[in-house]
Design an enzyme around this catalytic site. Structure first.
Site, PDB file in Angstrom:
ATOM      1  N   HIS A  21       4.511   0.508 -29.252  1.00 51.91           N
ATOM      2  CA  HIS A  21       5.559   0.236 -28.256  1.00 51.91           C
ATOM      3  C   HIS A  21       5.296  -1.073 -27.524  1.00 51.91           C
ATOM      4  O   HIS A  21       6.193  -1.924 -27.405  1.00 51.91           O
ATOM      5  CB  HIS A  21       5.612   1.394 -27.260  1.00 51.91           C
ATOM      6  CG  HIS A  21       6.662   1.244 -26.207  1.00 51.91           C
ATOM      7  ND1 HIS A  21       7.924   1.766 -26.349  1.00 51.91           N
ATOM      8  CD2 HIS A  21       6.656   0.614 -24.996  1.00 51.91           C
ATOM      9  CE1 HIS A  21       8.645   1.473 -25.276  1.00 51.91           C
ATOM     10  NE2 HIS A  21       7.889   0.776 -24.444  1.00 51.91           N
ATOM     11  N   GLU A  22       4.075  -1.235 -27.038  1.00 52.97           N
ATOM     12  CA  GLU A  22       3.758  -2.445 -26.273  1.00 52.97           C
ATOM     13  C   GLU A  22       3.702  -3.686 -27.160  1.00 52.97           C
ATOM     14  O   GLU A  22       4.035  -4.787 -26.714  1.00 52.97           O
ATOM     15  CB  GLU A  22       2.434  -2.261 -25.527  1.00 52.97           C
ATOM     16  CG  GLU A  22       2.427  -1.118 -24.522  1.00 52.97           C
ATOM     17  CD  GLU A  22       3.553  -1.195 -23.501  1.00 52.97           C
ATOM     18  OE1 GLU A  22       4.018  -2.308 -23.203  1.00 52.97           O
ATOM     19  OE2 GLU A  22       3.979  -0.138 -23.006  1.00 52.97           O
ATOM     20  N   HIS A  25       7.126  -5.215 -27.262  1.00 53.92           N
ATOM     21  CA  HIS A  25       7.373  -6.108 -26.117  1.00 53.92           C
ATOM     22  C   HIS A  25       6.622  -7.429 -26.295  1.00 53.92           C
ATOM     23  O   HIS A  25       7.176  -8.510 -26.048  1.00 53.92           O
ATOM     24  CB  HIS A  25       6.903  -5.442 -24.821  1.00 53.92           C
ATOM     25  CG  HIS A  25       7.707  -4.249 -24.408  1.00 53.92           C
ATOM     26  ND1 HIS A  25       9.085  -4.259 -24.330  1.00 53.92           N
ATOM     27  CD2 HIS A  25       7.318  -2.992 -24.019  1.00 53.92           C
ATOM     28  CE1 HIS A  25       9.504  -3.073 -23.922  1.00 53.92           C
ATOM     29  NE2 HIS A  25       8.457  -2.284 -23.744  1.00 53.92           N
TER      30      HIS A  25
END
Length: 455
Positions: A21-22, A25
């Site tokens: 997920h990170e 980003h």
């Protein structure tokens, strides 16, 4: 040992999902030219870090493992007055609204991509699953009223092909939420002299089910039960079966005149008959035989049950379907979309009170499932990670401030109004969002504790 295994499986699953997920980003921020100051797995105080890369990004491990974050160069959080014009151009809030949207949306998108890749890999490898073949259908059930009797192999639901039991359940699940009717295409072997297969279509009403039924075996409540092998005896240990003269390979046809449809029916009848004389009728080497059998009486969880000390085949007929790369990828995308849509639909029904809030689960339940699937095997564990990744992607897109969806809501308002939301509005929304998130966490923790206490 089981606890350690569960904690390890949970840590690997959660760590993978947070990192992916990170990284979504992070990679999108880099692609948009935004400077990343820190990439943290975990929240709170940093306990380990190293700096590397062209921007000397700090890669950190923080004390609270439930989460993570990417800290970018941001005028709202750092003093940027002394930065060079080159660095100022890499500040987050100075980017166009579309770039900010891309950076924020990339986290949930990475979770969906991970799920698609895992599912596609599993579909190419082949996932063993029971055939969607029905056991004898109970009278008075919805399936019986529809005309199903047992032995049918379900081949399609509303025209959509199904190849295994999991696909059958997945096709019926959204139809239950809509209380609609399912059209089941079936095939069964013709036992008559003509041979071949008999093709039929049945209309199965799902209106009798409630959303709460989805928390249990809703297929069983409809009368759709997985077919089991015939009641053919396996290895016989010293005990009642041996004393009755039963032999390995015997096929039990009926007991006390009651037809035994499969091994599960035999098991159920024996367990319900402790110390009772049973008249057995069966086949041995294609010849009929009869015998008297008296099950031993044993106590299990405070209840007397019968036991005859014989192995019985219980595993359903399985199928393993391996797809080529392109069909597997297409199937994975469709599965991810359907699961996401169903999750959103369930959340919507929770908000209007049509679905119980007991369906919300927290880290304790997720850890338990992680341990269970890991013990079953790699295929089950990877499937679990894929579906949790989908759930994480959906949850992060909810329009709740402090989540990615909340930020996307702000940027959508900015596009509509032509100006960013005010700092005062943002602060109030952040506090409200934090309160809502805390409430959801408390509900999830309560549900986890209740499940643990009564499981």
């Amino acid at each position: 040992m089981n606890l350690l295994h569960t904690l390890l499986a949970f840590a690997v699953a959660l760590g993978t999902l947070i990192v992916v997920h990170e990284l979504g980003h992070y990679w999108m921020a880099r692609l948009c030219g935004v400077k990343v100051l820190r990439f943290s797995v975990g929240m709170g105080r940093v306990i380990f870090s190293r700096r590397f890369g062209p921007d000397q990004t700090e890669w950190a491990l923080s004390v609270l493992p439930l989460g993570g974050y990417v800290q970018m160069l941001d005028a709202r959080e750092q003093d940027v007055s002394r930065l060079s014009s080159t660095d100022l151009r890499r500040e987050f809030t100075g980017q166009s609204v579309w770039r900010r949207i891309a950076i924020v949306a990339a986290g949930p998108l990475a979770n969906f991509v991970l799920a698609i890749l895992l599912l596609a890999g599993l579909y190419m490898h082949g996932v063993p699953d029971p055939l969607p073949k029905l056991r004898q259908v109970a009278e008075q059930s919805v399936a019986y009223q529809a005309g199903l009797r047992g032995g049918e192999l379900i081949t399609a639901v509303n025209g959509h092909p199904v190849q295994n039991w999991t696909e059958l359940r997945g096709q019926l699940l959204p139809l239950v939420l809509d209380k609609s009717t399912a059209r089941l295409d079936t095939s069964r072997v013709n036992s008559g002299s003509g041979g071949g297969n008999i093709l039929d279509t049945y209309s199965l009403s799902l209106a009798s089910l409630t959303v709460e039924d989805l928390e249990t075996d809703f297929l069983g409540k409809l009368g759709l039960v997985l077919a089991r092998p015939p009641a053919t005896l396996g290895k016989i240990a010293p005990g009642p079966a041996e004393r009755a003269g039963l032999q390995s390979g015997d096929l039990i046809l009926d007991i006390d005149g009651r037809r035994i449809v499969d091994g599960l029916a035999l098991l159920e009848l024996v367990r319900a008959s402790p110390g009772k004389k049973l008249q057995i009728h069966g086949l041995r080497d294609e010849r009929e035989f009869s015998s008297d059998l008296v099950p031993d009486t044993v106590v299990e969880n405070g209840v007397e049950i019968g036991r005859i000390k014989v192995e019985l085949p219980m595993a359903p007929e399985m199928t393993t379907i391996s797809d080529a790369p392109i069909p597997a990828l297409s199937k994975a995308v469709q599965k991810t979309w359907n699961t996401s849509f169903l999750t959103v639909k369930m959340l919507g029904k929770m908000l209007v009170g049509q679905v119980s809030w007991k369906n919300i689960t927290g880290p304790i339940t997720i850890a338990d499932y992680a341990g269970q699937t890991a013990r079953i095997g790699v295929v089950s564990y990877l499937s679990f990670i894929a579906f949790i990744s989908i759930s994480l992607g959906v949850m992060n897109l909810l329009p709740i401030p402090v989540l990615d969806g909340g930020h996307l809501l702000y940027y959508s308002l900015e596009i509509l109004t032509g100006r960013p939301v005010s700092e005062r509005f943002s602060n109030i929304a952040q506090r409200a969002g934090m309160g809502l998130l805390l409430m959801l966490m408390l509900v999830a923790a309560f549900n986890d504790i209740v499940r643990l206490a009564f499981s």
